[in-house]
Design a protein around this motif. Structure first.
Motif, PDB file in Angstrom:
ATOM      1  N   GLY A   1      68.143  46.194  16.708  1.00 25.75           N
ATOM      2  CA  GLY A   1      67.148  46.583  17.694  1.00 25.75           C
ATOM      3  C   GLY A   1      67.740  47.193  18.942  1.00 25.75           C
ATOM      4  N   PHE A   2      68.982  47.666  18.874  1.00 25.75           N
ATOM      5  CA  PHE A   2      69.616  48.291  20.025  1.00 25.75           C
ATOM      6  C   PHE A   2      70.548  49.390  19.547  1.00 25.75           C
ATOM      7  CE2 PHE A   2      71.793  44.426  18.783  1.00 25.75           C
ATOM      8  CZ  PHE A   2      73.107  44.827  18.599  1.00 25.75           C
ATOM      9  N   THR A   3      70.957  50.254  20.461  1.00 29.55           N
ATOM     10  CA  THR A   3      71.773  51.402  20.082  1.00 29.55           C
ATOM     11  C   THR A   3      73.270  51.110  20.197  1.00 29.55           C
ATOM     12  OG1 THR A   3      71.882  52.299  22.333  1.00 29.55           O
ATOM     13  CG2 THR A   3      69.961  52.911  20.980  1.00 29.55           C
ATOM     14  N   LYS A   4      74.058  51.967  19.545  1.00 36.41           N
ATOM     15  CA  LYS A   4      75.513  51.850  19.631  1.00 36.41           C
ATOM     16  C   LYS A   4      75.970  52.068  21.073  1.00 36.41           C
ATOM     17  CE  LYS A   4      79.802  53.561  17.573  1.00 36.41           C
ATOM     18  NZ  LYS A   4      80.516  53.775  18.861  1.00 36.41           N
TER      19      LYS A   4
ATOM     20  N   ILE B   1      78.029  47.448  26.897  1.00 35.45           N
ATOM     21  CA  ILE B   1      78.152  46.017  27.191  1.00 35.45           C
ATOM     22  C   ILE B   1      79.593  45.560  26.992  1.00 35.45           C
ATOM     23  CG2 ILE B   1      77.482  43.705  26.427  1.00 35.45           C
ATOM     24  CD1 ILE B   1      74.717  44.932  25.766  1.00 35.45           C
ATOM     25  N   ARG B   2      80.239  46.031  25.925  1.00 36.97           N
ATOM     26  CA  ARG B   2      81.642  45.663  25.675  1.00 36.97           C
ATOM     27  C   ARG B   2      82.541  46.209  26.790  1.00 36.97           C
ATOM     28  NH1 ARG B   2      80.493  47.585  20.366  1.00 36.97           N
ATOM     29  NH2 ARG B   2      79.973  45.891  18.944  1.00 36.97           N
TER      30      ARG B   2
ATOM     31  N   SER C   1      77.002  35.449  22.905  1.00 35.23           N
ATOM     32  CA  SER C   1      76.509  36.818  23.038  1.00 35.23           C
ATOM     33  C   SER C   1      77.545  37.846  22.603  1.00 35.23           C
ATOM     34  CB  SER C   1      76.069  37.091  24.479  1.00 35.23           C
ATOM     35  OG  SER C   1      77.156  37.006  25.377  1.00 35.23           O
ATOM     36  N   GLU C   2      78.824  37.569  22.865  1.00 39.56           N
ATOM     37  CA  GLU C   2      79.867  38.523  22.482  1.00 39.56           C
ATOM     38  C   GLU C   2      80.023  38.587  20.963  1.00 39.56           C
ATOM     39  OE1 GLU C   2      84.397  39.837  23.777  1.00 39.56           O
ATOM     40  OE2 GLU C   2      83.465  38.047  24.646  1.00 39.56           O
ATOM     41  N   GLY C   3      80.041  37.407  20.308  1.00 38.64           N
ATOM     42  CA  GLY C   3      80.149  37.385  18.856  1.00 38.64           C
ATOM     43  C   GLY C   3      78.930  37.979  18.182  1.00 38.64           C
ATOM     44  N   ARG C   4      77.761  37.647  18.716  1.00 37.35           N
ATOM     45  CA  ARG C   4      76.518  38.160  18.128  1.00 37.35           C
ATOM     46  C   ARG C   4      76.424  39.681  18.297  1.00 37.35           C
ATOM     47  NH1 ARG C   4      72.001  35.773  16.421  1.00 37.35           N
ATOM     48  NH2 ARG C   4      72.631  33.726  17.217  1.00 37.35           N
ATOM     49  N   LEU C   5      76.856  40.188  19.444  1.00 38.29           N
ATOM     50  CA  LEU C   5      76.840  41.635  19.672  1.00 38.29           C
ATOM     51  C   LEU C   5      77.740  42.345  18.665  1.00 38.29           C
ATOM     52  CD1 LEU C   5      75.944  44.034  21.495  1.00 38.29           C
ATOM     53  CD2 LEU C   5      78.039  43.634  22.810  1.00 38.29           C
ATOM     54  N   TRP C   6      78.945  41.818  18.464  1.00 36.14           N
ATOM     55  CA  TRP C   6      79.888  42.426  17.516  1.00 36.14           C
ATOM     56  C   TRP C   6      79.289  42.456  16.117  1.00 36.14           C
ATOM     57  CZ3 TRP C   6      82.380  41.414  12.975  1.00 36.14           C
ATOM     58  CH2 TRP C   6      83.486  42.202  12.657  1.00 36.14           C
ATOM     59  N   ALA C   7      78.665  41.353  15.712  1.00 41.04           N
ATOM     60  CA  ALA C   7      78.100  41.260  14.366  1.00 41.04           C
ATOM     61  C   ALA C   7      76.865  42.135  14.202  1.00 41.04           C
ATOM     62  CB  ALA C   7      77.760  39.805  14.046  1.00 41.04           C
ATOM     63  N   GLU C   8      75.908  41.978  15.088  1.00 41.94           N
ATOM     64  CA  GLU C   8      74.620  42.647  14.911  1.00 41.94           C
ATOM     65  C   GLU C   8      74.710  44.151  15.122  1.00 41.94           C
ATOM     66  OE1 GLU C   8      71.700  40.594  17.257  1.00 41.94           O
ATOM     67  OE2 GLU C   8      71.811  38.787  16.022  1.00 41.94           O
TER      68      GLU C   8
END
Length: 273
Positions: A200-203, A209-210, A147-154
């Motif tokens: 599909g989500f905001t900055k 989350i981070r 989830s952390e890697g995917r969040l950073w990328a997406e």
């Protein structure tokens, strides 16, 4: 009668593209490329000296694609060698080792280096990036979750794949999706299609989350100062709950972040009279 003859299917011209690999030394960049191109894994580590170059042909939607691959050495010593190879790139494979947090943290530095070398007229928005979370077969040593890697990328509009050069898991799917996105970019006049990597989500959701992940205690997690009142804690909680509730937030890691916020509120209220 000629009007009834079946039309010949036009042969689409072959396409030549340039891709590069980036990431710290020993994260598996060369092994990923060898696994895809040569269908084999090289267990003995041999550091890339400067730049490794190769050409391969692939079929993407019945179209022949000639891929020029520049595998860039990750050691800082080779900066002067690799800095000439960033230009005219359509695709970048950003690789990190899921067992080395420092290799994940370094991804921002790699992007900064590329941006610097492209200069003020370089446009990284029109390059396809794929993030490879590599060595997922080493489960015992894993410290970076998906989830952390995917969040950073997406959150940056990048593709994300979990890969293992040793077992081959995720490799073919990653390259096929990567090359397909580059073909779409080339067919779109060199501009990255907005629909191909929509977020599909905001900055604000991603940044929150981070922040929650890196919080040192429950006060920090809710964003309130130690000694805050019940009303202040509840107000901060409600704001985060609206932002991160799994029913409304699709950002990777949102469910875990929401649970952490709930637990933080419960823990704080127990100690506030």
């Amino acid at each position: 009668m000629e009007a009834n003859l079946p039309k010949r299917k036009e042969t689409r011209k072959s396409l030549r593209i340039k891709v590069i690999s980036m990431g710290n030394a020993e994260v598996g960049k060369s092994c990923i490329i060898k696994r895809y191109c040569e269908k084999r894994f090289v267990p003995k580590y041999l550091a890339t000296i400067g730049i490794d170059y190769g050409v391969t042909k692939v079929q993407i939607r019945d179209r022949e694609i000639k891929v020029n691959i520049f595998d860039m050495a990750g050691h800082p010593f080779f900066y002067e060698v690799r800095n000439e190879f960033y230009k005219d790139t359509q695709g970048v494979a950003l690789v990190y080792d899921v067992g080395q947090k420092e290799s994940f943290d370094a991804l921002d530095s790699w992007l900064a280096e590329m941006k610097q070398e492209l200069g003020p007229h370089g446009n990284m928005e029109n390059i396809v990036f794929v993030v490879c979370a590599n060595k997922i077969d080493c489960t015992k040593h894993r410290c970076m979750d998906e989830s952390e890697g995917r969040l950073w990328a997406e959150s940056r509009g990048f593709l994300y794949f979990e890969t293992s050069a040793q077992t081959g898991e995720g490799i073919n799917e990653m390259f096929q999706t990567f090359y397909s996105a580059i073909v779409d970019l080339c067919d779109n006049g060199g501009k990255r299609p907005t629909s191909s990597m929509s977020v599909g989500f905001t900055k604000e959701q991603a940044d929150t989350i981070r922040r929650i992940r890196n919080s040192k205690d429950s006060w920090d997690m809710l964003g309130v100062k130690p000694g805050a009142t019940r009303d202040e804690v509840n107000k901060a909680y409600r704001k985060l709950a609206v932002l991160l509730h799994p029913d409304k937030c699709v950002a990777p890691g949102s469910e875990d972040a929401f649970k952490a916020v709930v637990n933080a509120r419960t823990a704080l209220l127990k100690n506030i009279k």
